[in-house]
Design a protein around this motif. Sequence first.
Motif, short mmCIF file in Angstrom:
data_model
loop_
_atom_site.label_atom_id
_atom_site.label_comp_id
_atom_site.label_asym_id
_atom_site.label_seq_id
_atom_site.Cartn_x
_atom_site.Cartn_y
_atom_site.Cartn_z
N LEU A 198 26.41 31.11 47.09
CA LEU A 198 26.26 32.49 47.55
C LEU A 198 26.36 33.45 46.38
O LEU A 198 27.06 33.19 45.40
N THR A 199 25.68 34.58 46.50
CA THR A 199 25.85 35.67 45.54
C THR A 199 26.63 36.83 46.15
O THR A 199 26.97 37.78 45.45
N ASP A 200 26.91 36.76 47.44
CA ASP A 200 27.85 37.67 48.08
C ASP A 200 28.43 36.94 49.28
O ASP A 200 27.80 36.05 49.84
N VAL A 201 29.65 37.30 49.67
CA VAL A 201 30.36 36.52 50.69
C VAL A 201 30.71 37.34 51.93
O VAL A 201 31.31 36.81 52.86
N GLY A 202 30.32 38.61 51.95
CA GLY A 202 30.73 39.50 53.02
C GLY A 202 31.71 40.54 52.49
O GLY A 202 32.27 40.38 51.39
N THR A 212 48.37 42.11 53.90
CA THR A 212 48.13 40.73 53.46
C THR A 212 47.16 40.65 52.30
O THR A 212 46.89 39.55 51.80
N MET A 213 46.63 41.80 51.88
CA MET A 213 45.61 41.80 50.84
C MET A 213 46.22 42.09 49.48
O MET A 213 47.14 42.91 49.35
N SER A 214 45.71 41.43 48.46
CA SER A 214 46.17 41.67 47.09
C SER A 214 45.74 43.05 46.62
O SER A 214 44.89 43.70 47.24
N ALA A 215 46.29 43.48 45.50
CA ALA A 215 45.90 44.78 44.93
C ALA A 215 44.41 44.80 44.61
O ALA A 215 43.73 45.81 44.83
N ALA A 216 43.90 43.66 44.10
CA ALA A 216 42.47 43.58 43.77
C ALA A 216 41.62 43.68 45.03
O ALA A 216 40.57 44.34 45.03
N GLU A 217 42.08 43.08 46.13
CA GLU A 217 41.34 43.15 47.38
C GLU A 217 41.37 44.56 47.96
O GLU A 217 40.36 45.04 48.49
N VAL A 337 33.36 41.63 43.77
CA VAL A 337 34.18 40.82 44.66
C VAL A 337 35.30 40.13 43.88
O VAL A 337 35.02 39.37 42.94
N PRO A 338 36.57 40.34 44.23
CA PRO A 338 37.64 39.58 43.58
C PRO A 338 37.70 38.17 44.16
O PRO A 338 37.32 37.95 45.32
N ILE A 339 38.17 37.23 43.37
CA ILE A 339 38.19 35.85 43.83
C ILE A 339 39.06 35.69 45.08
O ILE A 339 38.77 34.86 45.95
N GLU A 340 40.13 36.51 45.19
CA GLU A 340 40.98 36.39 46.38
C GLU A 340 40.20 36.68 47.66
O GLU A 340 40.43 36.04 48.69
N TRP A 341 39.29 37.67 47.58
CA TRP A 341 38.49 37.98 48.77
C TRP A 341 37.51 36.85 49.06
O TRP A 341 37.34 36.45 50.22
N VAL A 346 35.28 31.86 52.14
CA VAL A 346 34.68 30.53 51.97
C VAL A 346 35.59 29.65 51.12
O VAL A 346 36.50 30.12 50.44
N ASN A 347 35.32 28.36 51.16
CA ASN A 347 36.08 27.36 50.42
C ASN A 347 35.56 27.32 48.98
O ASN A 347 34.71 26.50 48.63
N VAL A 348 36.05 28.23 48.15
CA VAL A 348 35.52 28.43 46.81
C VAL A 348 35.85 27.24 45.91
O VAL A 348 37.02 26.91 45.68
N LYS A 349 34.83 26.60 45.37
CA LYS A 349 34.98 25.52 44.40
C LYS A 349 34.47 25.94 43.03
O LYS A 349 34.77 25.27 42.04
#
Length: 380
Positions: A198-202, A212-217, A337-341, A346-349
């Motif tokens: 994906l190039t975007d995840v939502g 529950t969200m990080s500062a980056a999120e 998009v931060p990796i936390e989001w 999705v199951n980021v690999k």
Amino acid sequence: MKNITPFKIEVGETVLNDLQSRLQHTRWPDEPEGAEWNYGTNLNYLKELLTYWQNDYDWRKHESTLNGFPHFKVEIDGINIHFIHVKGKGKNPKPLLLTHGWPDSFYRFHKVIPLLSEPESLGDDSEQSFDLVIPSLPGFGFSDRVALNTDKVAALWAKLMTGILGYDQYYAAGGDIGAIVTKSLANQQPDRVIAIHLTDVGYPNGQEDWSTMSAAEQKFGQFIQHWWYTEGAYNMIQSTKPQTLGYGLNDSPAGLAAWIIEKFNSWSDTKGNIENSFTKDELITNIMIYWVSQSINTSIRTYLENARAAWSGQPSPSAEYVQTPAGVSLFPAEAPVPIEWAQRMVNVKRFNKMEKGGHFAALEVPDAWANELRSFFYSL
């Protein structure tokens, strides 16, 4: 491969002659002094593009180039779907489904077809190739003019890949609407879809629990909120009253071009000049696919179908977390998009920040985009 018929793009001369007449008789609006692209599509650039379209652009040349790929049509659940199917070279090519978005088309992927299907011709590893299936979304291009929400599209793609083309398992990738379809497909066929890219995840919609969200999120959520206020008018009208917009876009090539290229300009890594990312021929060929198929109205109506599906409150496979292994490539002109989001969605690999490119990466930076897919899918 049942019910599949070969397809060739053949646009009649009457359509092209009518287009020439409409271009010649464009009635131009005014523009605020010094507007550039800040009020929407820049008037001077659109005049330049339409002059080129009328006097220098050669549709027959591009039609012939597109027909160099193997095109097909197949009826699925009463809907005729157009798709390109290119068999990969090498010993064991992987089946790969590519889904475009809006306001692009299957044309988004035309540059990456040789990169992914016959890499040995480019001096790359011949063992890393793919069988490519590149459909036109329902309501887009040469598929039937029927607007469907993304979960229904994904259900059609599942039947195309397994029931019709006979792939027991496969990979899938997409961006924009194509990313949502790809996520839905992975959740509808978790035993069939091996991995997705994906190039975007939502995006955050304001209903999240910020505690529950990080500062980056949280910063990302604020960015998206600001983006919707400054760039999201197209989405609001296409999600509520698309038919009103459709009259003008289907009738005026100038209006259609303005509506589409404004997104290519603002969503791409143009560095202030749209032709740093796309040639005039590329911009016009994508517009032509909408024009000759008269599919702009159903393409924008897809947004309303998605909105209605969301308002229904019914569970949506595209909105659920995707367990299927996912690679995410973040291009600089896309939302940051931060990796936390991404990990929430999705199951980021694989998560990779790219140096150049934007929303239409497969068209804008095809080598980088193709390398991302090959590197991820062949690492599994």
